[in-house]
Write a protein that holds these residues in place. Structure first.
Motif, mmCIF file in Angstrom:
data_model
loop_
_atom_site.group_PDB
_atom_site.id
_atom_site.type_symbol
_atom_site.label_atom_id
_atom_site.label_comp_id
_atom_site.label_asym_id
_atom_site.label_seq_id
_atom_site.Cartn_x
_atom_site.Cartn_y
_atom_site.Cartn_z
ATOM 1 N N GLU A 30 0.804 -1.222 0.000
ATOM 2 C CA GLU A 30 0.000 0.000 0.000
ATOM 3 C C GLU A 30 0.836 1.271 0.000
ATOM 4 O OE1 GLU A 30 -2.646 -3.025 2.250
ATOM 5 O OE2 GLU A 30 -0.506 -2.521 2.171
ATOM 6 N N ILE A 31 2.092 1.158 0.430
ATOM 7 C CA ILE A 31 2.949 2.337 0.572
ATOM 8 C C ILE A 31 4.291 2.077 -0.098
ATOM 9 C CG2 ILE A 31 4.097 3.875 2.224
ATOM 10 C CD1 ILE A 31 1.953 2.731 4.306
ATOM 11 N N LEU A 32 4.743 3.023 -0.903
ATOM 12 C CA LEU A 32 6.070 2.946 -1.517
ATOM 13 C C LEU A 32 6.831 4.218 -1.179
ATOM 14 C CD1 LEU A 32 8.275 1.871 -3.466
ATOM 15 C CD2 LEU A 32 7.014 3.015 -5.323
ATOM 16 N N VAL A 33 8.036 4.047 -0.646
ATOM 17 C CA VAL A 33 8.930 5.175 -0.388
ATOM 18 C C VAL A 33 10.170 5.005 -1.248
ATOM 19 C CG1 VAL A 33 10.251 6.473 1.322
ATOM 20 C CG2 VAL A 33 8.098 5.369 1.980
ATOM 21 N N ASN A 34 10.373 5.919 -2.173
ATOM 22 C CA ASN A 34 11.544 5.876 -3.058
ATOM 23 C C ASN A 34 12.650 6.736 -2.462
ATOM 24 O OD1 ASN A 34 10.874 4.185 -5.371
ATOM 25 N ND2 ASN A 34 9.273 5.690 -5.786
ATOM 26 N N SER A 35 13.562 6.064 -1.761
ATOM 27 C CA SER A 35 14.630 6.778 -1.054
ATOM 28 C C SER A 35 16.013 6.489 -1.612
ATOM 29 C CB SER A 35 14.591 6.406 0.442
ATOM 30 O OG SER A 35 15.545 7.116 1.164
ATOM 31 N N SER A 36 16.119 5.557 -2.554
ATOM 32 C CA SER A 36 17.433 5.259 -3.140
ATOM 33 C C SER A 36 17.974 6.481 -3.856
ATOM 34 C CB SER A 36 17.327 4.098 -4.130
ATOM 35 O OG SER A 36 17.108 2.887 -3.453
ATOM 36 N N GLY A 37 19.251 6.745 -3.659
ATOM 37 C CA GLY A 37 19.835 7.896 -4.331
ATOM 38 C C GLY A 37 21.349 7.854 -4.277
ATOM 39 N N THR A 38 21.972 8.580 -5.195
ATOM 40 C CA THR A 38 23.424 8.677 -5.209
ATOM 41 C C THR A 38 23.831 10.086 -5.594
ATOM 42 O OG1 THR A 38 25.443 7.597 -6.026
ATOM 43 C CG2 THR A 38 23.712 8.007 -7.639
ATOM 44 N N VAL A 39 25.030 10.479 -5.196
ATOM 45 C CA VAL A 39 25.513 11.825 -5.497
ATOM 46 C C VAL A 39 27.022 11.799 -5.694
ATOM 47 C CG1 VAL A 39 25.757 12.415 -3.039
ATOM 48 C CG2 VAL A 39 25.560 14.230 -4.734
ATOM 49 N N PHE A 40 27.484 12.579 -6.646
ATOM 50 C CA PHE A 40 28.910 12.822 -6.869
ATOM 51 C C PHE A 40 29.118 14.328 -6.919
ATOM 52 C CE2 PHE A 40 27.996 8.770 -8.979
ATOM 53 C CZ PHE A 40 28.970 7.944 -8.457
ATOM 54 N N GLU A 41 30.086 14.805 -6.175
ATOM 55 C CA GLU A 41 30.401 16.226 -6.228
ATOM 56 C C GLU A 41 31.574 16.458 -7.169
ATOM 57 O OE1 GLU A 41 29.546 19.458 -3.307
ATOM 58 O OE2 GLU A 41 30.568 17.974 -2.068
ATOM 59 N N THR A 42 31.296 17.096 -8.284
ATOM 60 C CA THR A 42 32.305 17.436 -9.275
ATOM 61 C C THR A 42 31.846 18.713 -9.977
ATOM 62 O OG1 THR A 42 32.685 15.067 -9.676
ATOM 63 C CG2 THR A 42 33.635 16.603 -11.266
ATOM 64 N N PRO A 43 32.735 19.680 -10.219
ATOM 65 C CA PRO A 43 32.327 20.879 -10.958
ATOM 66 C C PRO A 43 31.696 20.516 -12.296
ATOM 67 C CG PRO A 43 34.497 21.194 -10.005
ATOM 68 C CD PRO A 43 34.142 19.751 -9.779
ATOM 69 N N ALA A 44 30.697 21.288 -12.713
ATOM 70 C CA ALA A 44 29.962 20.982 -13.938
ATOM 71 C C ALA A 44 30.876 20.877 -15.149
ATOM 72 C CB ALA A 44 28.893 22.040 -14.179
ATOM 73 N N THR A 45 31.929 21.689 -15.198
ATOM 74 C CA THR A 45 32.835 21.663 -16.353
ATOM 75 C C THR A 45 33.688 20.412 -16.388
ATOM 76 O OG1 THR A 45 34.441 22.941 -15.064
ATOM 77 C CG2 THR A 45 32.977 24.172 -16.579
ATOM 78 N N GLU A 46 33.767 19.710 -15.244
ATOM 79 C CA GLU A 46 34.639 18.532 -15.159
ATOM 80 C C GLU A 46 33.878 17.232 -14.941
ATOM 81 O OE1 GLU A 46 37.771 19.084 -15.740
ATOM 82 O OE2 GLU A 46 37.533 21.263 -15.715
ATOM 83 N N MET A 47 32.577 17.300 -14.748
ATOM 84 C CA MET A 47 31.819 16.096 -14.385
ATOM 85 C C MET A 47 31.849 15.060 -15.502
ATOM 86 S SD MET A 47 27.909 15.678 -12.977
ATOM 87 C CE MET A 47 28.412 16.226 -11.330
ATOM 88 N N PRO A 48 32.370 13.865 -15.236
ATOM 89 C CA PRO A 48 32.376 12.802 -16.253
ATOM 90 C C PRO A 48 30.955 12.380 -16.599
ATOM 91 C CG PRO A 48 33.879 12.289 -14.439
ATOM 92 C CD PRO A 48 33.030 13.439 -13.989
ATOM 93 N N LEU A 49 30.759 11.993 -17.837
ATOM 94 C CA LEU A 49 29.444 11.547 -18.272
ATOM 95 C C LEU A 49 28.955 10.374 -17.423
ATOM 96 C CD1 LEU A 49 27.089 11.681 -20.265
ATOM 97 C CD2 LEU A 49 28.411 10.198 -21.814
ATOM 98 N N GLU A 50 29.879 9.509 -16.993
ATOM 99 C CA GLU A 50 29.471 8.349 -16.196
ATOM 100 C C GLU A 50 28.838 8.785 -14.875
ATOM 101 O OE1 GLU A 50 33.450 8.325 -16.763
ATOM 102 O OE2 GLU A 50 32.314 8.621 -18.616
ATOM 103 N N GLN A 51 29.395 9.842 -14.248
ATOM 104 C CA GLN A 51 28.809 10.337 -13.002
ATOM 105 C C GLN A 51 27.419 10.913 -13.246
ATOM 106 O OE1 GLN A 51 31.263 13.103 -10.866
ATOM 107 N NE2 GLN A 51 32.847 11.604 -10.396
ATOM 108 N N TRP A 52 27.301 11.716 -14.287
ATOM 109 C CA TRP A 52 26.003 12.305 -14.640
ATOM 110 C C TRP A 52 24.958 11.203 -14.859
ATOM 111 C CZ3 TRP A 52 23.495 16.963 -15.378
ATOM 112 C CH2 TRP A 52 22.362 16.950 -16.201
#
Length: 262
Positions: free
Chosen positions: A90-112
């Motif tokens: 009856e209840i679904l909580v979507n809490s899965s998540g991931t984060v990488f801190e990298t400047p936008a100019t350097e962020m690898p496509l894989e991280q994005w």
């Protein structure tokens, strides 16, 4: 219905992704305390089993399931196991998540791609699989965990992750669209958008975590002058998970200590 009955989840089954640690664990335990049986899911099965023990100590039933929210077959199998074991979700909580801190100019496509795959696609796949079940039963409560930083740009000294902010903004739009599409079927879809909470991912006291350096700066800017704590989240969770929110769908509830109001 009395006030206590509005928030009572006795006999219901909740499924929490990312439930083995951090805010996911907090929410899994809160749902159990409110009376729900809980399916605890994440990639790390062992931590899920530990949370199951905590839930069983509260007198509730619980099930640990290994889940990769980015893999459609894993999602379908997890939902099938949950329904087979408890009969309904009856209840679904979507809490899965991931984060990488990298400047936008350097962020690898894989991280994005990793952040969008987990935070957005994973949320959609879970909504899709559990939503079908809920629509068939003409009832369900879905709570997607987004973030207060999904509303706007963020100073890089605070959080430097364009992939994360983008993904959390997308979760909010997904929430609103599914709420419109599924409301007629008795399925409610809402989102909680936490500010900076002290968790494993966000702990200013632990080197290498997202806000290790910026935590004190962020706390000084929050109107209530502190970061979020576990209890700050559970009230909102139980509202969206229970009959108390039976005339509320498509909403984003921000829990950021007033920071977004400045």
């Amino acid at each position: 219905m009395s006030s206590k009955q509005l928030f009572d989840l006795t006999g219901q089954t909740a499924m929490v992704t990312g439930g083995g640690s951090g805010l996911g664990r907090v929410m899994a335990l809160a749902l159990a305390e409110a009376g729900a049986n809980v399916v605890v899911c994440s990639r790390r099965l062992e931590v899920c089993k530990e949370v199951v023990k905590e839930i069983e100590a509260l007198g509730r039933q619980a099930l640990a399931i290994s889940l990769d929210v980015t893999a459609p077959e894993s999602v379908v199998q997890a939902v099938e196991k949950a329904v087979s074991y408890f009969g309904k979700v009856e209840i679904l909580v979507n809490s899965s998540g991931t984060v990488f801190e990298t400047p936008a100019t350097e962020m690898p496509l894989e991280q994005w791609q990793s952040m969008l795959n987990t935070n957005v696609t994973g949320t959609f796949l879970m909504c899709q699989a559990v939503g079908k079940h809920m629509i068939n039963n003409e009832y369900g409560k879905i709570i997607n965990i987004s973030s207060s930083i999904g509303f706007k740009g963020v100073d890089p000294e605070a959080v430097d992750s364009v992939g994360y902010t983008t993904s959390k903004g997308a979760v909010m739009t997904l929430t609103k669209d599914l709420a419109v599409k599924w409301g007629r079927h008795g399925v409610y879809v809402n989102s909680i958008a936490p500010g900076v909470f002290t968790t494993g991912m966000n702990n200013p006291e632990i080197p290498g975590t997202l806000v290790h350096k910026a935590g004190p700066i962020i706390a000084s800017q929050v109107p209530v002058r502190r970061l979020g704590r576990d209890d700050d989240l559970t009230g909102a969770l139980l509202y969206f998970a229970s009959a108390a929110s039976d005339y509320c769908t498509g909403q984003i509830l921000v829990l950021d200590g007033g920071l977004g109001s400045k």
